[in-house]
Design a protein around this motif. Structure first.
Motif, PDB file in Angstrom:
ATOM      1  N   ALA A  43       0.874  -1.171   0.000  1.00  0.00           N
ATOM      2  CA  ALA A  43       0.000   0.000   0.000  1.00  0.00           C
ATOM      3  C   ALA A  43       0.911   1.220   0.000  1.00  0.00           C
ATOM      4  N   ALA A  44       0.600   2.191  -0.842  1.00  0.00           N
ATOM      5  CA  ALA A  44       1.432   3.390  -0.968  1.00  0.00           C
ATOM      6  C   ALA A  44       0.619   4.630  -0.649  1.00  0.00           C
ATOM      7  N   LYS A  45       1.302   5.624  -0.121  1.00  0.00           N
ATOM      8  CA  LYS A  45       0.699   6.939   0.075  1.00  0.00           C
ATOM      9  C   LYS A  45       1.245   7.839  -1.021  1.00  0.00           C
ATOM     10  N   LEU A  46       0.360   8.518  -1.733  1.00  0.00           N
ATOM     11  CA  LEU A  46       0.759   9.456  -2.773  1.00  0.00           C
ATOM     12  C   LEU A  46       0.817  10.839  -2.141  1.00  0.00           C
ATOM     13  N   ASP A  47       1.995  11.456  -2.196  1.00  0.00           N
ATOM     14  CA  ASP A  47       2.228  12.703  -1.478  1.00  0.00           C
ATOM     15  C   ASP A  47       2.817  13.748  -2.424  1.00  0.00           C
ATOM     16  N   THR A  48       1.972  14.666  -2.887  1.00  0.00           N
ATOM     17  CA  THR A  48       2.434  15.698  -3.811  1.00  0.00           C
ATOM     18  C   THR A  48       3.351  16.702  -3.125  1.00  0.00           C
ATOM     19  N   LEU A  55      10.967   4.079   0.221  1.00  0.00           N
ATOM     20  CA  LEU A  55      10.585   2.696   0.476  1.00  0.00           C
ATOM     21  C   LEU A  55      11.110   2.294   1.841  1.00  0.00           C
ATOM     22  N   SER A  56      10.275   1.637   2.629  1.00  0.00           N
ATOM     23  CA  SER A  56      10.684   1.195   3.949  1.00  0.00           C
ATOM     24  C   SER A  56      11.697   0.061   3.835  1.00  0.00           C
ATOM     25  N   ALA A  57      12.868   0.291   4.422  1.00  0.00           N
ATOM     26  CA  ALA A  57      13.951  -0.697   4.371  1.00  0.00           C
ATOM     27  C   ALA A  57      14.658  -0.725   5.719  1.00  0.00           C
ATOM     28  N   ARG A  58      15.270  -1.855   6.005  1.00  0.00           N
ATOM     29  CA  ARG A  58      16.043  -1.967   7.242  1.00  0.00           C
ATOM     30  C   ARG A  58      17.378  -2.632   6.928  1.00  0.00           C
ATOM     31  N   ASP A  59      18.316  -2.482   7.838  1.00  0.00           N
ATOM     32  CA  ASP A  59      19.669  -3.046   7.678  1.00  0.00           C
ATOM     33  C   ASP A  59      20.267  -2.656   6.322  1.00  0.00           C
ATOM     34  N   ILE A  60      20.238  -1.389   6.022  1.00  0.00           N
ATOM     35  CA  ILE A  60      20.732  -0.874   4.739  1.00  0.00           C
ATOM     36  C   ILE A  60      22.257  -0.791   4.785  1.00  0.00           C
ATOM     37  N   ARG A  61      22.902  -1.472   3.850  1.00  0.00           N
ATOM     38  CA  ARG A  61      24.369  -1.500   3.795  1.00  0.00           C
ATOM     39  C   ARG A  61      24.841  -1.270   2.361  1.00  0.00           C
ATOM     40  N   ARG A  62      25.853  -0.443   2.216  1.00  0.00           N
ATOM     41  CA  ARG A  62      26.486  -0.259   0.905  1.00  0.00           C
ATOM     42  C   ARG A  62      27.650  -1.224   0.786  1.00  0.00           C
ATOM     43  N   PHE A  63      27.885  -1.693  -0.450  1.00  0.00           N
ATOM     44  CA  PHE A  63      29.029  -2.573  -0.696  1.00  0.00           C
ATOM     45  C   PHE A  63      29.463  -2.421  -2.143  1.00  0.00           C
ATOM     46  N   GLY A  76      11.335  -3.309   4.743  1.00  0.00           N
ATOM     47  CA  GLY A  76      10.906  -2.970   6.102  1.00  0.00           C
ATOM     48  C   GLY A  76       9.413  -3.140   6.318  1.00  0.00           C
ATOM     49  N   THR A  77       8.895  -4.325   6.021  1.00  0.00           N
ATOM     50  CA  THR A  77       7.478  -4.631   6.245  1.00  0.00           C
ATOM     51  C   THR A  77       7.370  -5.871   7.114  1.00  0.00           C
ATOM     52  N   ASP A  78       6.196  -6.076   7.692  1.00  0.00           N
ATOM     53  CA  ASP A  78       5.991  -7.227   8.574  1.00  0.00           C
ATOM     54  C   ASP A  78       6.169  -8.555   7.851  1.00  0.00           C
ATOM     55  N   ASP A  79       5.782  -8.612   6.585  1.00  0.00           N
ATOM     56  CA  ASP A  79       5.846  -9.872   5.840  1.00  0.00           C
ATOM     57  C   ASP A  79       7.028  -9.910   4.861  1.00  0.00           C
ATOM     58  N   ASP A 135      13.938   3.748   6.991  1.00  0.00           N
ATOM     59  CA  ASP A 135      13.040   2.996   7.873  1.00  0.00           C
ATOM     60  C   ASP A 135      11.724   3.756   7.999  1.00  0.00           C
ATOM     61  N   ARG A 136      10.660   3.216   7.407  1.00  0.00           N
ATOM     62  CA  ARG A 136       9.331   3.822   7.483  1.00  0.00           C
ATOM     63  C   ARG A 136       8.411   3.013   8.395  1.00  0.00           C
ATOM     64  N   SER A 137       8.995   2.209   9.289  1.00  0.00           N
ATOM     65  CA  SER A 137       8.172   1.332  10.140  1.00  0.00           C
ATOM     66  C   SER A 137       7.252   2.123  11.068  1.00  0.00           C
ATOM     67  N   ALA A 138       7.567   3.376  11.336  1.00  0.00           N
ATOM     68  CA  ALA A 138       6.706   4.203  12.191  1.00  0.00           C
ATOM     69  C   ALA A 138       5.524   4.786  11.418  1.00  0.00           C
ATOM     70  N   PHE A 139       5.521   4.601  10.105  1.00  0.00           N
ATOM     71  CA  PHE A 139       4.461   5.146   9.268  1.00  0.00           C
ATOM     72  C   PHE A 139       3.487   4.047   8.845  1.00  0.00           C
ATOM     73  N   GLN A 140       2.280   4.441   8.495  1.00  0.00           N
ATOM     74  CA  GLN A 140       1.254   3.479   8.095  1.00  0.00           C
ATOM     75  C   GLN A 140       1.552   2.841   6.739  1.00  0.00           C
ATOM     76  N   TYR A 141       2.188   3.598   5.837  1.00  0.00           N
ATOM     77  CA  TYR A 141       2.423   3.108   4.476  1.00  0.00           C
ATOM     78  C   TYR A 141       3.918   2.896   4.243  1.00  0.00           C
ATOM     79  N   PRO A 142       4.318   1.694   3.843  1.00  0.00           N
ATOM     80  CA  PRO A 142       5.739   1.415   3.632  1.00  0.00           C
ATOM     81  C   PRO A 142       6.321   2.056   2.373  1.00  0.00           C
ATOM     82  N   LEU A 143       5.457   2.561   1.502  1.00  0.00           N
ATOM     83  CA  LEU A 143       5.916   3.210   0.275  1.00  0.00           C
ATOM     84  C   LEU A 143       5.256   4.572   0.158  1.00  0.00           C
TER      85      LEU A 143
END
Length: 178
Positions: A43-48, A55-63, A76-79, A135-143
């Motif tokens: 589910a995405a929120k459209l924000d003009t 995008l909600s992500a966790r453990d972000i690493r560059r290599f 960064g979603t429950d599933d 990390d968008r885990s505090a928000f309702q929409y992961p995208l």
């Protein structure tokens, strides 16, 4: 009766704008989005008011891979899948911090976020857009889909609607994404 010619002239000035609007797709405040490369629908929120997509992500690493910078992260979603996602780094984005997010001791008014390119399908439209990872885990929409991506979708956003485009139904051929 002098008003009639003025009214007609006014209507003629409006016609080009109406034809531009007719070429756009109306989306709601929230829409379902499929990310074919990640084999997921969110589910995405459209924000003009936001410029970029997030995008909600966790453990972000560059290599490094073959001399290029890549990013490894988990959705960064429950599933989210247990496997990490790896994508080439497109660039680093500087996102303005909100007033409550600002630490005067750090003296930084922005947050640096890695940006990747992803194909995203909303309705029957597939587009390749830049998405920053955070990390968008505090928000309702992961995208969150911001104005730059909305332009690529040819979107008109009606905030009184939700899920106006229905379930995503796009051809998953990467060549079809503009």
């Amino acid at each position: 009766m002098r008003l009639e010619p003025l009214a007609l002239l006014f209507c003629l000035f409006l016609l080009p704008g109406l034809s531009l609007a007719a070429d756009k797709t109306i989306y709601g405040l929230n829409e379902y989005a499929t990310l074919p490369e990640l084999d997921t629908q969110l589910a995405a929120k459209l924000d003009t008011g936001a410029k970029t997509a997030s995008l909600s992500a966790r453990d972000i690493r560059r290599f490094k891979r073959d001399g290029e910078t890549w990013v490894r992260f988990y959705l960064g979603t429950d599933d989210a899948q247990a496997q990490p996602i790896e994508r080439p780094l497109a660039r680093i984005s500087k996102i303005k911090r909100r007033a409550g997010d600002y630490d005067a001791e750090e003296e930084k008014t922005y947050t640096a976020r890695p940006v990747i390119e992803l194909n995203i399908c909303m309705g029957s439209t597939l587009r390749n857009i830049e998405v920053n990872l955070t990390d968008r885990s505090a928000f309702q929409y992961p995208l969150l889909i911001g104005s730059e991506a909305l332009k690529r979708f040819g979107a008109l956003v009606d905030p009184s609607l939700k899920y106006a485009a229905g379930k995503p139904d796009c051809a998953t051929d990467a060549n079809s994404a503009e």
